[in-house]
Design a protein around this motif. Structure first.
Motif, PDB file in Angstrom:
ATOM      1  N   ILE A 215       0.502   5.247   1.024  1.00  0.00           N
ATOM      2  CA  ILE A 215      -0.364   6.175   1.753  1.00  0.00           C
ATOM      3  C   ILE A 215       0.315   7.530   1.826  1.00  0.00           C
ATOM      4  O   ILE A 215       1.483   7.630   2.237  1.00  0.00           O
TER       5      ILE A 215
ATOM      6  N   TYR B  35      -3.562   5.555   9.676  1.00  0.00           N
ATOM      7  CA  TYR B  35      -3.221   4.201   9.254  1.00  0.00           C
ATOM      8  C   TYR B  35      -2.280   3.536  10.251  1.00  0.00           C
ATOM      9  O   TYR B  35      -2.481   2.376  10.651  1.00  0.00           O
TER      10      TYR B  35
ATOM     11  N   THR C 295      -3.168   0.316  12.422  1.00  0.00           N
ATOM     12  CA  THR C 295      -2.482  -0.929  12.046  1.00  0.00           C
ATOM     13  C   THR C 295      -1.522  -1.410  13.121  1.00  0.00           C
ATOM     14  O   THR C 295      -1.409  -2.619  13.375  1.00  0.00           O
TER      15      THR C 295
ATOM     16  N   LYS D 131       0.841  -1.203   0.000  1.00  0.00           N
ATOM     17  CA  LYS D 131       0.000   0.000   0.000  1.00  0.00           C
ATOM     18  C   LYS D 131       0.873   1.248   0.000  1.00  0.00           C
ATOM     19  O   LYS D 131       1.938   1.265   0.598  1.00  0.00           O
TER      20      LYS D 131
END
Length: 220
Positions: A63, A72, A76, A61
């Motif tokens: 970001i 995030y 996470t 990913k």
């Protein structure tokens, strides 16, 4: 492994600090600003189309945007750390300051930077005119707006030591850049509670480790 695409003298320093606070393993990929324009190098566009920092890559990913990265990382890797419990007033304050930092707070600070730099970049014959226009813009709009925000920070920090309440959170990491920039560009550190906040964050071991990882950091 999570990779921070880190631009020198930029808001991505906060991402390094957050990861240090949480003890999350990460790699730093460094990028240097152009010495003349102070813009990020074209290489960052290979990571994200806007070519800006901070950007992270993690588990396939990509970001961008500091606030989105903070959300995030907390979701996470945070395991409930650096965020108040859901449903309480501290959580609402946390969310507010998390977004205020890059929303309302940064606009007058950016304008201050632009109008301060304009006269130095103007052609010789226009320097006087540009300086006069920039000065009036600062005096009539930018500086009063900055004072309003700095007054607001001082009042809020007089109630609690941290922006979301009694406990240090990721919202304080987000707010660090506006307050540091406000101190450098508008004398915000003349206010006792703002000055005390800056002293507290600068004394944190994770903040200092992030500076070692990120390299020289000037937010003026």
């Amino acid at each position: 492994m999570l990779v921070v695409h880190h631009l020198n003298n930029s808001r991505s320093q906060r991402v390094l600090w957050l990861l240090e606070e949480l003890g999350v393993p990460y790699e730093v990929k460094r990028y240097e600003r152009d010495a003349e324009t102070m813009l990020a190098p074209p290489a960052l566009k290979a990571i994200h189309p806007l070519g800006k920092s901070p950007v992270i890559t993690d588990d396939g990913k990509t970001i961008a945007e500091t606030g989105a990265i903070v959300e995030y990382v907390i979701e996470t890797y945070g395991q409930g750390r650096l965020i108040p419990p859901a449903g309480g007033p501290e959580r609402l304050r946390y969310t507010y300051w998390l977004h205020y930092a890059e929303g309302s707070a940064m606009t007058p600070l950016l304008l201050k930077l632009v109008f301060t730099a304009l006269p130095t970049r103007a052609p010789g014959l226009l320097k006087g005119l540009v300086k006069a226009i920039a000065g009036k813009a600062q005096q009539g709009f930018v500086d009063p707006q900055l004072k309003t925000h700095i007054d607001y920070w001082e009042a809020e920090l007089s109630k609690t030591p941290w922006f979301a309440g009694a406990e240090f959170t990721a919202a304080d990491i987000m707010m660090s850049f506006p307050l540091e920039a406000g101190a450098a560009r508008a004398g915000a550190d003349s206010r006792p509670h703002v000055k005390a906040f800056l002293a507290r964050i600068h004394a944190r071991p994770a903040y200092q480790r992030a500076l070692e990882k990120g390299g020289p950091y000037a937010y003026a």
